[in-house]
Design an enzyme around this catalytic site. Structure first.
Site, PDB file in Angstrom:
ATOM      1  N   CYS A  37       0.833  -1.204   0.000  1.00 17.85           N
ATOM      2  CA  CYS A  37       0.000   0.000   0.000  1.00 17.85           C
ATOM      3  C   CYS A  37       0.870   1.258   0.000  1.00 17.85           C
ATOM      4  O   CYS A  37       0.364   2.365  -0.099  1.00 17.85           O
ATOM      5  CB  CYS A  37      -0.919   0.031   1.209  1.00 17.85           C
ATOM      6  N   CYS A 106      -2.795   8.943   5.816  1.00 16.14           N
ATOM      7  CA  CYS A 106      -1.537   8.957   6.572  1.00 16.14           C
ATOM      8  C   CYS A 106      -1.817   9.235   8.053  1.00 16.14           C
ATOM      9  O   CYS A 106      -1.202   8.645   8.941  1.00 16.14           O
ATOM     10  CB  CYS A 106      -0.590  10.040   6.049  1.00 16.14           C
TER      11      CYS A 106
END
Lengths: 138, 404
Positions: A37, A106
């Site tokens: 990812c 994030c």
């Protein structure tokens, strides 16, 4: 894409980079994300008997925003109790670092890393307690 | 040395100052419409366009009449593919292309699929090359076009166009190649390569943006195209619209320079690229070339730096403009489909950088880039939990990751 000054600062001077011995009983380790990812965060918390986070360290494979999110997380958790640290929300990180929508994941990862590190610490403590109980019984 | 350094010449190239000089008068002084047949303003513009046409033709071994000017290679690719599909629909409706083509080709094909065409997307091997036997197997009597790019924009691999063109000939199928990255960088000759249609772009060879060309064969076979833009019947009816005289002059000059300087330039750029490659490999462990080790464009170098994420690497290289196949650098959050097609693992696709060296890069810039890359990779590996695990001897493939 332009990065915010805070992201650039964390990227250039990441805080609390490094590792603790993950087998130590006062260390909680969170490893979240996946290489395919494009981001993996390792966050480690050193927690004292009073449940206060004395120190934190991280290593992150990921974009600048992922590095900054985890660097910021280590700064924020230090000195907090475990319960206080669990209150840190990804949206706080987004706000502090001015992350664009495409980088929100994030901050989610950083929040997950804190939770995962705490969970690891608690699991260790539980098994310690169990061992002590077993020892007392025998 | 001026910073930042531009090393992304697959994306675009700066206009060569000599090209700019050639274009200048055509903005203000010689502004005529090349289609104006009744006065000197028009004649001058037409003359400039025809001179440019000759230069473009010469670069690819064609004749001037076979060059159709367009707004760029995206239009050239659209015109070639959609134009053939419509013109030859009586003959068949099958098109063959490759998974690693540019989106201008792939999306043109997808568009045609919605209209009832059948498209075969050939796979590539680990180097990015098409297998000729695969190609032979999928040709049917309904096949009207094969479209294979000459050199790939990400990995620079050069396809066996001559052989593919030969197969197309044998089956009486038209052959198109997207030569955007190849034209002006490596020798291109339409007769030698057996191609019937070929797309080029000015801004990939030190010309201006917004102009390109499509080569359309006139003899053996004579290729016909349905236009995708209708209007005044310019460019033999294949591409209406007032000619972009200034841009075309720029394309012509860029083609002229590329033709004259290619042998020298290839030598120089190959030297710089090889130096970049060798130095990186000598100073950084766990790096991998994406694409073919040798059969690639002179200026291309696509490398994966294991355990380091591409976008963060770009951040560390803020003084050097390069690009990455990492998902984080694309709007789609998907890593490069070209690298995936080669079988490069997603984690290595995320770790890739593409260097594109060009005419204006110097040895000093390459030396600086090497230094910066080594610094950035070392710094990020210090930061990388994956690098740490690798150092500890943990096989990352055996780890259960919390994918998100």
């Amino acid at each position: 894409m332009a990065y915010s000054d805070k992201v650039i600062d964390h990227y250039n001077n990441p805080r609390n980079v490094g590792s603790f011995d993950k087998s130590a009983t006062d260390i909680g380790t969170g490893l979240v994300g996946a290489p395919e990812c494009g981001d993996v965060m390792k966050l480690q918390l050193k927690i004292n008997k009073e449940g206060v986070i004395e120190d934190a360290k991280f290593k992150t494979f990921g974009c600048g925003s992922a590095i900054a999110s985890s660097s910021l997380a280590t700064e924020w958790v230090k000195g907090k109790t475990v319960d206080e640290a669990l209150q840190i929300k990804n949206t706080d990180i987004v706000r502090e670092l001015n992350l664009p929508p495409i980088k929100i994941h994030c901050s989610v990862l950083a929040e997950d890393a804190i939770k995962s590190a705490v969970a690891d610490y608690r699991k260790k403590q539980e098994s310690l307690v169990k061992e002590e109980v077993l020892q007392t019984i025998s | 040395m001026k910073l930042p350094i531009y090393m992304d010449n697959h994306a675009t190239t700066p206009v060569d100052p000599r090209v700019f000089e050639a274009m200048k008068p055509y903005f203000t002084e010689i502004f005529g419409n090349a289609a104006s047949r009744n006065h000197s303003f028009g004649w001058q513009a037409e003359e400039a366009v025809e001179t440019a046409r000759k230069h473009v033709a010469k670069l690819i071994g064609a004749t001037a009449k076979e060059i159709v000017f367009t707004s760029g290679a995206t239009e050239s690719n659209n015109l070639a593919i959609k134009g053939v599909a419509e013109m030859y629909q009586e003959k068949g409706n099958h098109i063959i292309t490759v998974v690693t083509e540019h989106k201008a080709v792939l999306d043109s094909c997808k568009h045609l699929e919605k209209q009832g065409c059948r498209v075969t997307y050939l796979p590539v091997d680990r180097y990015g090359l098409v297998n000729l036997d695969d190609l032979r197997k999928v040709i049917t009597d309904k096949t009207i076009l094969i479209s294979v790019m000459m050199a790939n924009n990400e990995i620079g691999v050069i396809q066996p166009i001559k052989e593919i063109g030969q197969i197309a000939r044998e089956h009486k199928v038209l052959m198109h190649t997207d030569a955007v990255q190849a034209a002006g960088k490596i020798p291109v000759n339409v007769d030698d390569l057996n191609v019937d249609l070929l797309s080029i772009s000015a801004h990939k060879m030190y010309g201006p943006k917004g102009v390109g060309a499509l080569y359309v064969r006139r003899k053996n076979p004579r290729v016909m195209l349905s236009p995708i833009i209708d209007g005044g019947g310019h460019e033999r009816g294949m591409r209406s619209g007032t000619l972009n005289v200034t841009g075309i002059v720029g394309l012509g000059k860029a083609a002229e320079l590329a033709y004259l300087e290619m042998p020298e330039e290839t030598k120089r750029i190959t030297h710089l690229r090889d130096k970049l490659q060798k130095s990186i490999f000598a100073q950084i462990p766990e790096v991998f070339i994406n694409g073919h080790p040798t059969n690639r464009l002179p200026g291309n170098l696509n490398i994966s730096f294991a355990y380091v994420e591409g976008e963060s690497l770009l951040m560390g290289l803020s003084d050097v403009a390069v690009s990455s196949g990492s998902a984080c650098t694309s709007a789609s959050l998907e890593p490069s489909y070209v690298l995936k097609a080669l079988g490069v693992g997603e984690e290595l696709a995320h770790s890739s950088l593409r260097f594109g060296l060009g005419r204006f890069n110097t040895e000093e810039e390459v030396d600086f880039t090497i230094k910066k890359v080594v610094q950035a990779v070392n710094k990020l590996r210090e930061l990388s939990p994956l690098w740490e695990m690798f150092q500890e001897g943990i096989d990352l493939k055996t780890v259960t990751w919390a994918a998100h």
